[in-house]
Design an enzyme around this catalytic site. Sequence first.
Site, PDB file in Angstrom:
ATOM      1  N   ASP A  12      36.924  37.030  37.944  1.00 43.69           N
ATOM      2  CA  ASP A  12      37.359  36.931  36.545  1.00 43.69           C
ATOM      3  C   ASP A  12      38.869  36.756  36.434  1.00 43.69           C
ATOM      4  O   ASP A  12      39.642  37.606  36.886  1.00 43.69           O
ATOM      5  CB  ASP A  12      36.948  38.187  35.757  1.00 43.69           C
ATOM      6  N   ASP A  65      44.073  38.979  39.651  1.00 44.38           N
ATOM      7  CA  ASP A  65      44.969  38.971  38.480  1.00 44.38           C
ATOM      8  C   ASP A  65      45.307  40.368  37.962  1.00 44.38           C
ATOM      9  O   ASP A  65      46.251  40.520  37.182  1.00 44.38           O
ATOM     10  CB  ASP A  65      44.342  38.159  37.337  1.00 44.38           C
ATOM     11  N   ASP A 121      39.333  37.397  43.901  1.00 37.87           N
ATOM     12  CA  ASP A 121      38.721  37.932  42.680  1.00 37.87           C
ATOM     13  C   ASP A 121      38.064  36.793  41.888  1.00 37.87           C
ATOM     14  O   ASP A 121      38.382  35.617  42.096  1.00 37.87           O
ATOM     15  CB  ASP A 121      39.851  38.597  41.869  1.00 37.87           C
TER      16      ASP A 121
HETATM   17  C1  LIG Z   1      39.753  41.475  30.674  1.00 35.84           C
HETATM   18  C2  LIG Z   1      38.645  42.467  30.680  1.00 35.84           C
HETATM   19  C3  LIG Z   1      37.847  42.584  31.754  1.00 35.84           C
HETATM   20  N1  LIG Z   1      36.870  43.472  31.755  1.00 35.84           N
HETATM   21  C4  LIG Z   1      35.987  43.584  32.890  1.00 35.84           C
HETATM   22  C5  LIG Z   1      35.356  42.295  33.279  1.00 35.84           C
HETATM   23  C6  LIG Z   1      35.095  42.489  34.712  1.00 35.84           C
HETATM   24  O1  LIG Z   1      33.846  43.117  34.877  1.00 35.84           O
HETATM   25  C7  LIG Z   1      36.197  43.416  35.132  1.00 35.84           C
HETATM   26  C8  LIG Z   1      37.321  42.688  35.746  1.00 35.84           C
HETATM   27  O2  LIG Z   1      36.885  42.320  36.968  1.00 35.84           O
HETATM   28  P1  LIG Z   1      37.864  41.843  38.116  1.00 35.84           P
HETATM   29  O3  LIG Z   1      36.990  41.825  39.326  1.00 35.84           O
HETATM   30  O4  LIG Z   1      38.974  42.879  38.213  1.00 35.84           O
HETATM   31  O5  LIG Z   1      38.355  40.508  37.712  1.00 35.84           O
HETATM   32  O6  LIG Z   1      36.700  44.047  33.981  1.00 35.84           O
HETATM   33  C9  LIG Z   1      36.673  44.301  30.733  1.00 35.84           C
HETATM   34  O7  LIG Z   1      35.791  45.153  30.778  1.00 35.84           O
HETATM   35  N2  LIG Z   1      37.461  44.179  29.642  1.00 35.84           N
HETATM   36  C10 LIG Z   1      38.439  43.281  29.581  1.00 35.84           C
HETATM   37  O8  LIG Z   1      39.130  43.193  28.556  1.00 35.84           O
HETATM   38 MG   LIG Z   2      40.155  39.508  37.609  1.00 35.21          MG
END
Ligand SMILES: Cc1cn([C@H]2C[C@H](O)[C@@H](COP(=O)(O)O)O2)c(=O)[nH]c1=O
Ligand SMILES: [Mg+2]
Length: 202
Positions: free
Chosen positions: A16, A149, A14
């Site tokens: 983020d 995560d 992953d």
């Molecule tokens: C913490 C957090 C994350 N997001 C969004 C940002 C990314 O587009 C995804 C997470 O992506 P991953 O591939 O699962 O790491 O979620 C969000 O919209 N709001 C948040 O608080």
């Molecule tokens: Mg992530």
Amino acid sequence: MTHFGIKKLLVLVDLDQTLADFEGHFLEKYKEKYPGEPYIELKDRETFYIGDQYEQMEEGLSKKVKTIYTTEGFFRDLPPLEGACKAVLEMEEMDGVEVFICSSPLFQYKYSSKEKYEWVEHHLGKNWINKLILTRDKTMVTGNILIDDKVKVTGAVHPPAWTHIVFTACHNKHIRLRDKKRLDNWTDGSWRALIEDFKKRI
Ligand SMILES: Cc1cn([C@H]2C[C@H](O)[C@@H](COP(=O)(O)O)O2)c(=O)[nH]c1=O
Ligand SMILES: [Mg+2]
């Protein structure tokens, strides 16, 4: 995956908060933009979505939270987590291992999708553009391991092809995992032992 009878361990990593410091960068930008508003220290973070915990703290804050990570440049400028890029580059060089980056763009994809490509190119190199998989449903992607995560990675396929290794983050550190292993960091070399262990199982 076999190639002339040789099995390769396919590792999905992953982006983020596994390779890139989404939480730290968010907090820095939030404090800059909203100096008068309350905020949550990283040690006190508890929900996957930042907006959920801010909204619990004060009604209306989730809207402000969203303005931070939907701003142009937010995803492009995420700093890598310590040791993350070095570990991924070394993992890719291991015999019998192939790594892909598997990341979810925001629903408001305007900047995040393009900027994830820019991040990968900048921090891992141009070749890695071939290795970035963007999807809102990671269960649709095949592989042996997903290092991520997010504690609950769900979607259309159940069970998914991969085993989920939870990458420790401020928002998940307090969660007791019954049936999943953790990877705590990219710096103490434990990722290598984990990959070697999975190589024996395929
Ligand atoms: C913490 C957090 C994350 N997001 C969004 C940002 C990314 O587009 C995804 C997470 O992506 P991953 O591939 O699962 O790491 O979620 C969000 O919209 N709001 C948040 O608080
Ligand atoms: Mg992530």
